[in-house]
Design a protein around this motif. Structure first.
Motif, short mmCIF file in Angstrom:
data_model
loop_
_atom_site.label_atom_id
_atom_site.label_comp_id
_atom_site.label_asym_id
_atom_site.label_seq_id
_atom_site.Cartn_x
_atom_site.Cartn_y
_atom_site.Cartn_z
N VAL B 13 0.84 -1.21 0.00
CA VAL B 13 0.00 0.00 0.00
C VAL B 13 0.87 1.25 0.00
O VAL B 13 0.60 2.22 -0.70
N LYS B 14 1.93 1.17 0.78
CA LYS B 14 2.84 2.33 0.88
C LYS B 14 3.48 2.62 -0.48
O LYS B 14 3.54 3.78 -0.91
N THR B 15 3.89 1.58 -1.16
CA THR B 15 4.49 1.76 -2.48
C THR B 15 3.46 2.32 -3.45
O THR B 15 3.77 3.21 -4.26
N ARG B 16 2.24 1.80 -3.34
CA ARG B 16 1.19 2.27 -4.24
C ARG B 16 0.96 3.76 -4.04
O ARG B 16 0.74 4.52 -5.00
N CYS B 17 1.00 4.19 -2.77
CA CYS B 17 0.79 5.61 -2.48
C CYS B 17 1.88 6.47 -3.10
O CYS B 17 1.61 7.54 -3.63
N THR B 18 3.13 6.00 -3.05
CA THR B 18 4.22 6.79 -3.63
C THR B 18 4.10 6.82 -5.15
O THR B 18 4.40 7.84 -5.78
N VAL B 19 3.63 5.70 -5.74
CA VAL B 19 3.53 5.64 -7.20
C VAL B 19 2.44 6.58 -7.68
O VAL B 19 2.63 7.38 -8.59
N PHE B 20 1.26 6.52 -7.03
CA PHE B 20 0.12 7.31 -7.51
C PHE B 20 -0.01 8.65 -6.79
O PHE B 20 -1.02 9.34 -6.96
N GLN B 21 0.99 8.98 -5.98
CA GLN B 21 1.06 10.29 -5.31
C GLN B 21 -0.19 10.56 -4.46
O GLN B 21 -0.77 11.64 -4.52
N THR B 22 -0.62 9.56 -3.72
CA THR B 22 -1.67 9.77 -2.73
C THR B 22 -1.03 9.66 -1.35
O THR B 22 0.06 9.11 -1.20
N SER B 23 -1.73 10.21 -0.34
CA SER B 23 -1.12 10.22 0.99
C SER B 23 -1.34 8.87 1.68
O SER B 23 -2.44 8.30 1.60
N TYR B 24 -0.31 8.38 2.32
CA TYR B 24 -0.37 7.08 3.00
C TYR B 24 -1.05 7.26 4.35
O TYR B 24 -0.55 7.98 5.21
#
Lengths: 100, 110
Positions: B13-24
């Motif tokens: 999930v953390k990686t996904r947030c960095t990829v799609f620029q959403t806040s973790y």
């Protein structure tokens, strides 16, 4: 002659537009659980100081022709009767009386 | 079905947030971001009613032209005439009790 309800609605719309950014900022602080409760409480108190006609919920879509407050078709901004009149006259594009 | 460790899922999930620029935000804590993200509704709200032209607004906008609204002048004159005949609007009530008034004795006699 303009209805008082329409005048009130115009006042509300202007009030909302004028105070929207400030209200949003206070809402952000007040609803943000990562901030300390004291700060959030102060923001909520500030929100309560805004007047009645700064809240978006006070804005009501009224008929743009007759000013009627009920039976509005929001796609056209008209009440049911004005919609019927204009539709029958062919003034609303793409609207035709059904018959089958 | 191979069970996946929760730590691995969290890392995903953390990686996904960095990829799609959403806040973790793993605990789903309320950050109030939706109040900042939402579009401003004021401009479209003020455009709802079509602009109308009225004589009084024109007169107010151009005071140097000294235009006169005949209907408004007549109305004010009528109000003055009614007041002279004792038919004006009643005085505002000072207290709640005095708002009740017998209509027979309501006319002013001076």
């Amino acid at each position: 002659m303009t209805k008082i309800g329409v005048l009130r609605d115009i006042k509300a719309r202007k009030g909302v537009a004028a105070n929207e950014i400030a209200r949003r900022a206070y809402l952000y602080v007040a609803r943000n659980q990562t901030l300390p409760p004291q700060v959030r409480y102060q923001a909520q108190l500030q929100l309560n100081t805004f007047g009645r006609y700064t809240r978006p919920t006070t804005v009501k879509n009224r008929c743009t022709v007759s000013g009627r407050g009920r039976g509005i078709m929001s796609e056209f901004g008209l009440c049911r009767f004005q919609f019927r009149l204009q539709a029958l006259q062919g003034q609303i594009p793409g609207v035709k009386k059904a018959s089958w | 079905m191979v069970s996946i460790a929760p730590s691995r899922l969290a890392a995903l999930v953390k990686t996904r947030c960095t990829v799609f620029q959403t806040s973790y935000n793993p605990t789903s804590i309320r950050t109030g971001a939706k109040y900042l993200r939402a579009r401003l509704r004021g401009p479209s709200m003020t455009d709802y009613y079509p602009p109308t032209l009225s004589l009084s607004s024109i007169i107010r906008q151009f005071p140097e032209m000294e235009l006169v609204d005949a209907a408004e002048k007549q109305r004010l004159q009528d109000v003055e005439d009614r007041k002279k005949r004792g038919k004006g609007a009643p005085k505002k009530a000072k207290s709640k009790g005095s708002s009740f008034c017998n209509p027979v004795f309501h006319r002013s006699f001076f």
